[in-house]
Design a protein around this motif. Structure first.
Motif, PDB file in Angstrom:
ATOM      1  N   VAL A  97      33.865  26.612   7.509  1.00 21.76           N
ATOM      2  CA  VAL A  97      32.974  25.651   8.146  1.00 21.76           C
ATOM      3  C   VAL A  97      31.669  26.277   8.620  1.00 21.76           C
ATOM      4  CG1 VAL A  97      32.739  24.050  10.086  1.00 21.76           C
ATOM      5  CG2 VAL A  97      34.841  24.082   8.718  1.00 21.76           C
ATOM      6  N   ALA A  98      31.710  27.458   9.211  1.00 22.39           N
ATOM      7  CA  ALA A  98      30.477  28.050   9.761  1.00 22.39           C
ATOM      8  C   ALA A  98      29.388  28.197   8.700  1.00 22.39           C
ATOM      9  CB  ALA A  98      30.781  29.373  10.449  1.00 22.39           C
ATOM     10  N   PRO A  99      29.665  28.813   7.548  1.00 24.14           N
ATOM     11  CA  PRO A  99      28.590  28.899   6.543  1.00 24.14           C
ATOM     12  C   PRO A  99      28.227  27.538   5.940  1.00 24.14           C
ATOM     13  CG  PRO A  99      30.580  30.017   5.759  1.00 24.14           C
ATOM     14  CD  PRO A  99      30.834  29.602   7.167  1.00 24.14           C
ATOM     15  N   PHE A 100      29.192  26.647   5.871  1.00 26.17           N
ATOM     16  CA  PHE A 100      28.942  25.295   5.369  1.00 26.17           C
ATOM     17  C   PHE A 100      27.929  24.576   6.272  1.00 26.17           C
ATOM     18  CE2 PHE A 100      30.350  20.820   6.007  1.00 26.17           C
ATOM     19  CZ  PHE A 100      30.038  20.304   4.763  1.00 26.17           C
ATOM     20  N   LEU A 101      28.164  24.601   7.588  1.00 23.50           N
ATOM     21  CA  LEU A 101      27.237  23.957   8.523  1.00 23.50           C
ATOM     22  C   LEU A 101      25.891  24.675   8.576  1.00 23.50           C
ATOM     23  CD1 LEU A 101      29.561  23.010  11.520  1.00 23.50           C
ATOM     24  CD2 LEU A 101      28.674  21.520   9.705  1.00 23.50           C
ATOM     25  N   ARG A 102      25.921  26.000   8.503  1.00 21.82           N
ATOM     26  CA  ARG A 102      24.669  26.764   8.524  1.00 21.82           C
ATOM     27  C   ARG A 102      23.807  26.397   7.322  1.00 21.82           C
ATOM     28  NH1 ARG A 102      26.401  31.612   7.823  1.00 21.82           N
ATOM     29  NH2 ARG A 102      27.529  31.539   9.780  1.00 21.82           N
ATOM     30  N   ALA A 103      24.433  26.263   6.143  1.00 27.11           N
ATOM     31  CA  ALA A 103      23.678  25.902   4.943  1.00 27.11           C
ATOM     32  C   ALA A 103      23.009  24.542   5.121  1.00 27.11           C
ATOM     33  CB  ALA A 103      24.604  25.882   3.731  1.00 27.11           C
ATOM     34  N   ALA A 104      23.757  23.584   5.652  1.00 22.55           N
ATOM     35  CA  ALA A 104      23.192  22.247   5.869  1.00 22.55           C
ATOM     36  C   ALA A 104      22.058  22.307   6.895  1.00 22.55           C
ATOM     37  CB  ALA A 104      24.278  21.288   6.337  1.00 22.55           C
ATOM     38  N   GLU A 105      22.286  23.027   7.980  1.00 24.35           N
ATOM     39  CA  GLU A 105      21.265  23.125   9.032  1.00 24.35           C
ATOM     40  C   GLU A 105      20.007  23.820   8.530  1.00 24.35           C
ATOM     41  OE1 GLU A 105      20.723  25.455  13.213  1.00 24.35           O
ATOM     42  OE2 GLU A 105      22.655  24.483  12.886  1.00 24.35           O
ATOM     43  N   ASP A 106      20.184  24.846   7.728  1.00 23.27           N
ATOM     44  CA  ASP A 106      19.034  25.588   7.211  1.00 23.27           C
ATOM     45  C   ASP A 106      18.189  24.767   6.234  1.00 23.27           C
ATOM     46  OD1 ASP A 106      19.732  27.736   8.770  1.00 23.27           O
ATOM     47  OD2 ASP A 106      20.570  28.926   7.117  1.00 23.27           O
TER      48      ASP A 106
END
Length: 173
Positions: free
Chosen positions: A132-141
């Motif tokens: 989840v952490a990299p998944f959300l970071r990708a979306a946020e970025d």
């Protein structure tokens, strides 16, 4: 004081309307980035749609902030008309808005843990595999850098605007 309360409530309304506007404009890029991250994790991107997960301004992502903005605008109009009901309605709705914004800030700060829990709760084994952490970071970025600043400004406007509206309504009597 009615004018100050109304102005503060209109600022709060504008802050809430900005949420779906930003999601509408940049949601597709966030979705594409999240799907690319899922592919990197060897998870089918279609799992998002299959589980009703979105990044755009559809559904409650638009309905909730627009409803809040409509209520705040209506109460602001009552203040502008100096209707006595404006003060108690301000106490109710501005207090609720503060509480909702606290919940939003908390949700933003605990997003990884809450999304992990939500993914597990969905019962889809593929969704449960998502890091989840990299998944959300990708979306946020995928959102422009100014959106992060806009989020902080929005929260500040909501908290301060609601507090000013409450104080002004109290003084307007």
């Amino acid at each position: 004081m009615h004018l100050l309360a109304a102005a503060a409530q209109l600022l709060v309304a504008a802050a809430f309307v900005s949420i779906p506007l930003v999601r509408h404009r940049f949601g597709p890029a966030a979705k594409a980035a999240a799907e690319a991250e899922l592919r990197r994790q060897d998870v089918r991107p279609a799992v998002l749609a299959e589980n009703g997960l979105r990044f755009d301004a559809g559904g409650h992502e638009t309905a909730a902030p627009v409803a809040v903005a409509a209520v705040m605008t209506a109460v602001a109009a009552l203040h502008l008309a100096a209707v006595g009901l404006a003060t108690p309605l301000t106490w109710v709705f501005s207090s609720l808005v503060i509480l909702m914004n606290v919940a939003i800030v908390h949700s933003n700060r605990t997003a990884v843990a809450s999304v992990e829990k939500a993914f597990r709760r969905k019962g889809d084994p593929e969704l449960a595999r998502v890091e989840v952490a990299p998944f959300l970071r990708a979306a946020e970025d995928a959102f422009p850098g100014w959106v992060r600043l806009q989020t902080h400004v929005r929260h500040t406007l909501v908290f301060l605007g609601s507090a000013v509206a409450l104080a002004a309504a109290s003084l307007a009597g």
